[in-house]
Write an enzyme that holds these catalytic residues in place. Structure first.
Site, PDB file in Angstrom:
ATOM      1  N   GLY A  40      -1.579  -4.074 -58.984  1.00 12.60           N
ATOM      2  CA  GLY A  40      -1.243  -4.840 -60.183  1.00 12.60           C
ATOM      3  C   GLY A  40      -0.821  -3.920 -61.307  1.00 12.60           C
ATOM      4  N   ILE A  80      -3.372  -4.323 -67.954  1.00 12.21           N
ATOM      5  CA  ILE A  80      -4.331  -3.235 -67.754  1.00 12.21           C
ATOM      6  C   ILE A  80      -3.864  -2.289 -66.655  1.00 12.21           C
ATOM      7  CG2 ILE A  80      -6.675  -2.752 -66.895  1.00 12.21           C
ATOM      8  CD1 ILE A  80      -7.591  -5.265 -68.457  1.00 12.21           C
ATOM      9  N   ASP A  94       1.624  -8.354 -51.752  1.00  8.82           N
ATOM     10  CA  ASP A  94       0.554  -9.281 -52.128  1.00  8.82           C
ATOM     11  C   ASP A  94      -0.760  -8.728 -51.590  1.00  8.82           C
ATOM     12  OD1 ASP A  94      -0.007 -12.867 -51.498  1.00  8.82           O
ATOM     13  OD2 ASP A  94      -1.195 -11.334 -52.534  1.00  8.82           O
ATOM     14  N   VAL A  95      -1.651  -8.311 -52.476  1.00 10.29           N
ATOM     15  CA  VAL A  95      -2.913  -7.693 -52.015  1.00 10.29           C
ATOM     16  C   VAL A  95      -3.752  -8.689 -51.218  1.00 10.29           C
ATOM     17  CG1 VAL A  95      -3.022  -5.937 -53.828  1.00 10.29           C
ATOM     18  CG2 VAL A  95      -4.067  -8.201 -54.215  1.00 10.29           C
ATOM     19  N   SER A 146     -15.072  -7.436 -64.835  1.00  7.48           N
ATOM     20  CA  SER A 146     -14.892  -8.094 -66.133  1.00  7.48           C
ATOM     21  C   SER A 146     -16.231  -8.440 -66.755  1.00  7.48           C
ATOM     22  CB  SER A 146     -14.095  -9.392 -65.953  1.00  7.48           C
ATOM     23  OG  SER A 146     -14.176 -10.198 -67.131  1.00  7.48           O
ATOM     24  N   GLN A 184     -13.082 -21.186 -66.135  1.00  3.64           N
ATOM     25  CA  GLN A 184     -12.945 -20.017 -65.253  1.00  3.64           C
ATOM     26  C   GLN A 184     -13.918 -20.043 -64.066  1.00  3.64           C
ATOM     27  OE1 GLN A 184     -13.683 -17.224 -68.602  1.00  3.64           O
ATOM     28  NE2 GLN A 184     -11.722 -16.277 -68.047  1.00  3.64           N
ATOM     29  N   TYR A 219     -12.737 -18.143 -61.285  1.00  5.33           N
ATOM     30  CA  TYR A 219     -12.387 -16.757 -61.620  1.00  5.33           C
ATOM     31  C   TYR A 219     -13.622 -15.879 -61.786  1.00  5.33           C
ATOM     32  CZ  TYR A 219     -10.990 -13.047 -64.927  1.00  5.33           C
ATOM     33  OH  TYR A 219     -10.809 -11.850 -65.575  1.00  5.33           O
ATOM     34  N   LYS A 226     -14.972 -11.879 -60.284  1.00  4.10           N
ATOM     35  CA  LYS A 226     -15.281 -10.679 -61.070  1.00  4.10           C
ATOM     36  C   LYS A 226     -16.713 -10.220 -60.813  1.00  4.10           C
ATOM     37  CE  LYS A 226     -11.226 -10.112 -62.744  1.00  4.10           C
ATOM     38  NZ  LYS A 226     -10.434  -8.919 -62.363  1.00  4.10           N
ATOM     39  N   THR A 253     -12.385  -9.263 -73.752  1.00  5.35           N
ATOM     40  CA  THR A 253     -11.141 -10.000 -73.951  1.00  5.35           C
ATOM     41  C   THR A 253     -10.059  -9.027 -74.388  1.00  5.35           C
ATOM     42  OG1 THR A 253     -12.406 -11.973 -74.534  1.00  5.35           O
ATOM     43  CG2 THR A 253     -10.087 -11.917 -75.187  1.00  5.35           C
ATOM     44  N   ASN A 261      -4.126 -13.669 -70.525  1.00  4.35           N
ATOM     45  CA  ASN A 261      -4.729 -14.661 -71.422  1.00  4.35           C
ATOM     46  C   ASN A 261      -3.804 -15.041 -72.571  1.00  4.35           C
ATOM     47  OD1 ASN A 261      -4.886 -12.409 -73.073  1.00  4.35           O
ATOM     48  ND2 ASN A 261      -7.041 -12.057 -72.635  1.00  4.35           N
TER      49      ASN A 261
HETATM   50  C1  RM4 Z   1     -11.711 -11.957 -68.867  1.00  2.00           C
HETATM   51  C2  RM4 Z   1     -12.426 -12.648 -70.013  1.00  2.00           C
HETATM   52  C3  RM4 Z   1     -11.461 -12.846 -71.143  1.00  2.00           C
HETATM   53  C4  RM4 Z   1     -10.226 -13.599 -70.654  1.00  2.00           C
HETATM   54  C5  RM4 Z   1      -9.650 -12.874 -69.459  1.00  2.00           C
HETATM   55  C6  RM4 Z   1      -8.477 -13.624 -68.863  1.00  2.00           C
HETATM   56  O1  RM4 Z   1     -12.559 -11.810 -67.771  1.00  2.00           O
HETATM   57  O2  RM4 Z   1     -12.880 -13.900 -69.564  1.00  2.00           O
HETATM   58  O3  RM4 Z   1     -12.080 -13.573 -72.198  1.00  2.00           O
HETATM   59  O4  RM4 Z   1      -9.289 -13.635 -71.711  1.00  2.00           O
HETATM   60  O5  RM4 Z   1     -10.621 -12.742 -68.461  1.00  2.00           O
END
Ligand code: RM4
Length: 263
Positions: free
Chosen positions: A15, A20, A73-74, A153, A163, A166, A170, A198, A204
């Protein structure tokens, strides 16, 4: 005068074309590394006339770094092996992996499309597993250790109402690095995770396009600003370098104080 912390190292970044990952790739080059950069479709011309990949390649080469680019594509288990082959062919070895590729399609839990859930899991967690395993096999064969840093994260530690698909990925990355630290330590391969708060990236941009959400997030951060990709890249370079020679199985929050800020 910059002390180059990754002089002559070979660094793989997944990525790596934006956000990042891009910052990790560029800072690794600034610190003397050669870079094998993975991306997947994420190549729209978000950088003026050039594509994201062309732009980051230019930036790395301008720093004197060598760079090889591999689209893949990982979430496809074969991509990890292809990335290893490309890096070894170009640079003869792999010293560092930044397992960074990830998506965060914010979505309500109760009606999230199955495909959105699956892709988030497959890219963020399964993909990191596949690439980490492929690179670790190469590092073991090389016989001179290495460093693996996963982009976990703050969301490994706390939740997000939009999330639910998501945050488990993480948390999984954080746990994957802990187990890999044990499994790979005997080969001199250190595994750690960085936990961004963040950070202002494409991930985001939509979410933070809401003035209310942006104000809320900034208000919760004691340093009073969102993070920048460079804030994370600097820590990844540290964890990848000999400065962190005894750091293994660690998780480093880089969030401006967001996590600890209850009141
Ligand atoms: C991070 C965290 C941040 C969000 C990003 C996309 O883990 O949740 O707040 O903006 O993800």
């Amino acid at each position: 005068m910059l002390v180059k912390l990754l002089e002559n190292k070979s660094v793989v970044v997944t990525g790596g074309s934006r956000g990042i990952g891009r910052a990790i790739a560029v800072e690794a080059a600034r610190h003397g590394a050669d870079v094998a950069l993975n991306y997947y479709r994420d190549n729209d011309a978000g950088y003026g006339r050039k594509s994201a990949v062309d732009s980051v390649v230019d930036e790395i080469e301008a720093l004197g770094g060598r760079v090889v680019v591999l689209e893949g594509d990982v979430a496809d288990p074969a991509t990890g092996a292809q990335l290893v082959a490309a890096a070894v062919q170009a640079f003869g070895k792999i010293d560092v992996l930044a397992a960074n590729a990830g998506i965060c399609p914010f979505h309500a839990f109760l009606d999230i499309p199955l495909e959105t859930f699956r892709r988030t899991m497959e890219i963020n967690l399964h993909g990191a597993f596949y690439v980490t395993q492929a690179v670790a096999r190469q590092m073991k064969e090389q016989g001179h250790g290495g460093a693996i840093v996963a982009t976990s994260s703050i969301s490994a530690l706390v939740g997000g109402g939009l999330q639910a698909h998501y945050t488990p990925t993480k948390a999984g990355l954080h746990s994957l690095m802990q187990s890999c630290a044990i499994a790979l330590g005997p080969y001199g391969i250190r595994c750690n995770s960085v936990l961004p708060g963040t950070i202002a990236t494409d991930l985001n941009a939509d979410d933070l396009s809401s003035p209310e959400k942006l104000a809320y997030m900034k208000g919760r951060i004691p340093l009073g600003r969102l993070g920048q990709p460079l804030d994370i890249a600097n820590v990844v370079v540290f964890l990848a370098s000999e400065m962190a020679a005894y750091v293994n199985g660690a998780a480093l929050l880089v969030d401006g104080g967001l996590f600890v800020n209850l009141q």
